[in-house]
Design a protein around this motif. Structure first.
Motif, mmCIF file in Angstrom:
data_model
loop_
_atom_site.group_PDB
_atom_site.id
_atom_site.type_symbol
_atom_site.label_atom_id
_atom_site.label_comp_id
_atom_site.label_asym_id
_atom_site.label_seq_id
_atom_site.Cartn_x
_atom_site.Cartn_y
_atom_site.Cartn_z
ATOM 1 N N THR A 88 0.569 -1.009 0.226
ATOM 2 C CA THR A 88 -0.193 -0.054 -0.128
ATOM 3 C C THR A 88 0.894 1.580 -0.274
ATOM 4 O O THR A 88 2.096 1.640 0.157
ATOM 5 N N VAL A 89 0.194 2.783 -0.161
ATOM 6 C CA VAL A 89 0.948 3.537 0.345
ATOM 7 C C VAL A 89 0.112 4.914 0.442
ATOM 8 O O VAL A 89 -1.085 3.997 1.307
ATOM 9 N N GLN A 90 0.206 5.412 0.958
ATOM 10 C CA GLN A 90 -0.287 6.647 2.054
ATOM 11 C C GLN A 90 -0.130 7.727 1.841
ATOM 12 O O GLN A 90 1.374 7.824 1.648
ATOM 13 N N ARG A 91 -1.238 8.537 1.657
ATOM 14 C CA ARG A 91 -0.718 9.798 0.796
ATOM 15 C C ARG A 91 -0.338 11.039 1.857
ATOM 16 O O ARG A 91 -0.834 10.877 3.392
ATOM 17 N N ILE A 92 0.161 11.188 1.439
ATOM 18 C CA ILE A 92 1.400 12.986 2.998
ATOM 19 C C ILE A 92 1.138 13.684 1.798
ATOM 20 O O ILE A 92 1.053 14.322 1.058
ATOM 21 N N MET A 93 1.592 15.107 3.520
ATOM 22 C CA MET A 93 1.732 16.112 2.682
ATOM 23 C C MET A 93 2.676 16.850 3.043
ATOM 24 O O MET A 93 3.373 15.532 3.518
ATOM 25 N N THR A 94 2.938 17.880 2.953
ATOM 26 C CA THR A 94 4.724 18.195 3.182
ATOM 27 C C THR A 94 4.593 18.470 4.060
ATOM 28 O O THR A 94 3.405 19.517 4.905
ATOM 29 N N GLY A 95 5.603 18.087 4.701
ATOM 30 C CA GLY A 95 6.217 18.707 6.605
ATOM 31 C C GLY A 95 4.937 17.261 7.539
ATOM 32 O O GLY A 95 5.039 16.973 8.711
ATOM 33 N N ALA A 96 4.482 16.750 6.846
ATOM 34 C CA ALA A 96 3.489 15.741 7.444
ATOM 35 C C ALA A 96 4.604 14.405 8.504
ATOM 36 O O ALA A 96 5.735 13.659 7.328
ATOM 37 N N PRO A 97 4.598 13.645 9.236
ATOM 38 C CA PRO A 97 5.272 12.411 9.635
ATOM 39 C C PRO A 97 5.168 11.129 8.274
ATOM 40 O O PRO A 97 4.922 10.519 8.369
ATOM 41 N N LEU A 98 6.318 10.904 8.789
ATOM 42 C CA LEU A 98 6.556 9.760 7.246
ATOM 43 C C LEU A 98 6.552 8.470 8.131
ATOM 44 O O LEU A 98 6.572 8.567 9.180
ATOM 45 N N PRO A 99 5.222 7.770 7.913
ATOM 46 C CA PRO A 99 4.840 6.847 8.528
ATOM 47 C C PRO A 99 6.548 5.364 8.389
ATOM 48 O O PRO A 99 7.005 5.399 8.056
ATOM 49 N N ALA A 100 6.410 5.031 9.297
ATOM 50 C CA ALA A 100 7.239 3.664 10.155
ATOM 51 C C ALA A 100 6.976 2.892 8.725
ATOM 52 O O ALA A 100 6.107 2.294 7.692
ATOM 53 N N GLY A 101 8.108 2.549 8.096
ATOM 54 C CA GLY A 101 8.268 1.322 6.756
ATOM 55 C C GLY A 101 7.992 2.072 5.434
ATOM 56 O O GLY A 101 9.014 1.235 4.949
ATOM 57 N N ALA A 102 8.386 3.383 5.168
ATOM 58 C CA ALA A 102 8.212 4.102 3.747
ATOM 59 C C ALA A 102 9.362 4.492 3.884
ATOM 60 O O ALA A 102 10.180 4.768 5.049
ATOM 61 N N ASP A 103 10.003 4.098 2.877
ATOM 62 C CA ASP A 103 11.400 5.389 3.036
ATOM 63 C C ASP A 103 11.692 6.181 1.339
ATOM 64 O O ASP A 103 12.906 6.539 0.632
ATOM 65 N N VAL A 104 10.170 6.262 0.485
ATOM 66 C CA VAL A 104 10.310 7.235 0.397
ATOM 67 C C VAL A 104 9.267 7.800 -0.267
ATOM 68 O O VAL A 104 7.988 7.526 0.175
ATOM 69 N N VAL A 105 9.025 9.621 -0.674
ATOM 70 C CA VAL A 105 7.676 9.539 -1.071
ATOM 71 C C VAL A 105 8.222 10.207 -2.364
ATOM 72 O O VAL A 105 8.822 10.719 -3.295
ATOM 73 N N VAL A 106 6.827 9.315 -3.456
ATOM 74 C CA VAL A 106 6.356 9.869 -4.952
ATOM 75 C C VAL A 106 5.782 10.744 -4.853
ATOM 76 O O VAL A 106 4.938 10.962 -4.408
ATOM 77 N N PRO A 107 6.302 12.344 -5.734
ATOM 78 C CA PRO A 107 5.567 13.207 -5.431
ATOM 79 C C PRO A 107 3.982 13.276 -6.272
ATOM 80 O O PRO A 107 4.450 12.041 -7.479
ATOM 81 N N VAL A 108 3.266 13.949 -6.504
ATOM 82 C CA VAL A 108 1.915 13.924 -6.685
ATOM 83 C C VAL A 108 2.087 13.854 -8.723
ATOM 84 O O VAL A 108 1.417 13.437 -8.889
ATOM 85 N N GLU A 109 2.950 15.330 -8.640
ATOM 86 C CA GLU A 109 2.798 14.684 -10.065
ATOM 87 C C GLU A 109 3.558 14.185 -10.770
ATOM 88 O O GLU A 109 3.467 14.139 -11.696
ATOM 89 N N LEU A 110 4.375 12.898 -10.631
ATOM 90 C CA LEU A 110 4.422 11.472 -10.857
ATOM 91 C C LEU A 110 3.467 10.953 -10.422
ATOM 92 O O LEU A 110 3.907 9.101 -11.188
ATOM 93 N N THR A 111 1.837 10.854 -10.211
ATOM 94 C CA THR A 111 1.137 9.729 -10.239
ATOM 95 C C THR A 111 -0.202 10.458 -10.932
ATOM 96 O O THR A 111 -0.195 11.324 -11.895
ATOM 97 N N ASP A 112 -1.479 9.464 -11.338
ATOM 98 C CA ASP A 112 -2.742 10.300 -11.295
ATOM 99 C C ASP A 112 -3.373 10.758 -10.223
ATOM 100 O O ASP A 112 -5.022 11.138 -10.633
ATOM 101 N N GLY A 113 -2.623 10.956 -9.084
ATOM 102 C CA GLY A 113 -3.744 11.425 -7.534
ATOM 103 C C GLY A 113 -4.321 11.573 -7.606
ATOM 104 O O GLY A 113 -4.733 11.770 -6.553
ATOM 105 N N GLY A 114 -4.714 9.801 -7.394
ATOM 106 C CA GLY A 114 -5.745 8.846 -6.840
ATOM 107 C C GLY A 114 -5.532 9.610 -5.298
ATOM 108 O O GLY A 114 -4.636 8.883 -4.601
ATOM 109 N N THR A 115 -6.875 8.436 -4.763
ATOM 110 C CA THR A 115 -7.239 8.566 -3.833
ATOM 111 C C THR A 115 -7.922 7.446 -3.028
ATOM 112 O O THR A 115 -7.178 7.495 -1.662
#
Length: 397
Positions: A88-115
């Motif tokens: 899974t992924v979690q949608r995240i905003m700038t400055g928000a805490p990174l969830p344990a287990g995540a090691d990268v943030v994919v910018p929304v611009e590189l996705t279709d922006g789904g929810t």
């Protein structure tokens, strides 16, 4: 004749380090730190996102594009972030805490922006767009060093690391007094032979610019008794007295006449131009620096002797003005045996002299943004010669 450095040392010795006081952040702007200040918390205090996007596991982003379910939303300020479940992924905003287990943030611009689910078309490398805890400053590390001037950035850092008050040196309290029977308050009528008094305004502003508090005493005529009475009425408030005028070799030199008899003030000639006649010592135990009366001489003398002493007493790690090398746009001459401080205009590594060397040319002083320093052993410099300039008001604008 005393050298510039010798008189600088005499004036500096008059003022010791000022007492420390604790002030809140709102009152600390423009002050100087008396002690190191350490970070109460790390910056960042937790791993967080540098982008709006999706927190993911980089190992799960092979074979792009890939579609993954969006398990949660993490806005900035959320405190109950769940670990990232595999696949899974979690949608995240700038400055928000990174969830344990995540090691990268994919910018929304590189996705279709789904929810509900999101298609990731491109993926950055592991660790990208992740701000790690303490990468800016660790908890307990020195955030601000003693001797640092406190400006906007320093106040921002202090607040960011949880500091509410700062240790600073008390501002020096400086009495400023001009002398001369020819002086008239600006705005009043002038009789023949009279001039408007300007030095006290100049020196009060210079004291404030250096970080001190200034009290302007009403200028006094060339009368020894009135001069001493005016000073002694205010001595209990002052850390330093600064006078202008009355220190030359002629008659009616009220400062020299009044203070010479005390035996605690020394009057000397300094090998400089302008500003040769100088004095320094104490009056009833309070330090005093006596400057010459011509406006340019008074200003240059303050810059060379008083300003660095005040800033050193405030605890500045670097009390002197910034200097820069510059090339002359025209030739100049200088008297042998005296260090010349010429008014100049510095721009883009070039400097042009503003007005002549006369110590009465206050209009030219107002147009200058630097002092051109010509050593004692130099009498002529050609166009294009490199000189040392001291950057003063407006030089960095």
């Amino acid at each position: 004749m005393r050298t510039v450095e010798e008189h600088q040392a005499v004036v500096a010795a008059l003022l010791g380090e000022l007492p420390e006081e604790q002030v809140d952040l709102a009152g600390a702007h423009g002050r100087v730190l008396a002690r190191d200040v350490c970070a109460a918390v790390a910056l960042p205090g937790f791993d967080n996102s540098a982008m709006d996007g999706y927190a993911a596991r980089s190992a799960e982003l092979a074979g792009l594009p890939v579609r993954l379910p969006v398990a949660d939303d993490i806005p900035a300020g959320r405190t109950d972030v769940r670990p990232l479940e595999p696949g899974t992924v979690q949608r995240i905003m700038t400055g928000a805490p990174l969830p344990a287990g995540a090691d990268v943030v994919v910018p929304v611009e590189l996705t279709d922006g789904g929810t509900g689910s999101v298609e990731i078309r491109e993926a950055p490398a592991q660790g990208t767009h992740v701000r790690t805890a303490g990468e800016d400053i660790a908890a307990g590390a020195v955030a601000l060093a003693a001797g640092s001037p406190i400006g906007a950035a320093q106040l921002g850092l202090a607040a960011a690391v949880g500091v509410t008050t700062l240790p600073v040196r008390r501002r020096p309290r400086v009495l400023v007094l001009s002398t001369g029977s020819e002086l008239v308050e600006p705005g009043g009528p002038l009789l023949p032979g009279q001039i408007y008094e300007s030095n006290s305004r100049l020196l009060v502003a210079a004291v404030q610019d250096a970080g001190g508090e200034a009290r302007r005493l009403h200028f006094v005529p060339d009368d020894v008794g009135q001069f001493l009475d005016a000073l002694r009425a205010e001595l209990s408030w002052a850390d330093l007295l600064v006078t202008s005028g009355g220190v030359s070799a002629g008659a009616y030199e009220v400062v020299k006449d009044a203070l010479s008899g005390l035996g605690t003030v020394e009057f000397v000639k300094v090998a400089m131009q302008p500003g040769g006649p100088q004095g320094a010592g104490t009056v009833d135990g309070v330090p005093i620096v006596t400057l010459p009366g011509n406006p340019v001489s008074s200003f240059v003398s303050f810059e060379v002797f008083v300003r660095p002493a005040l800033r050193r007493a405030l605890g500045h790690a670097s009390p002197d003005r910034l200097r820069a090398p510059a090339r002359l746009t025209a030739p100049l001459r200088s008297p042998a045996g005296r260090r010349q401080f010429l008014r100049g205009r510095y721009d883009g590594g070039l400097v042009s002299q503003v007005g002549g060397p006369g110590s009465h040319l206050v209009a030219h002083l107002a147009r200058a943004n630097c002092l051109v320093v010509v050593p004692e052993d130099v009498t002529e410099l050609p166009e294009g010669a490199e000189v040392d300039v001291v950057l003063i008001e407006g030089a960095l604008q």
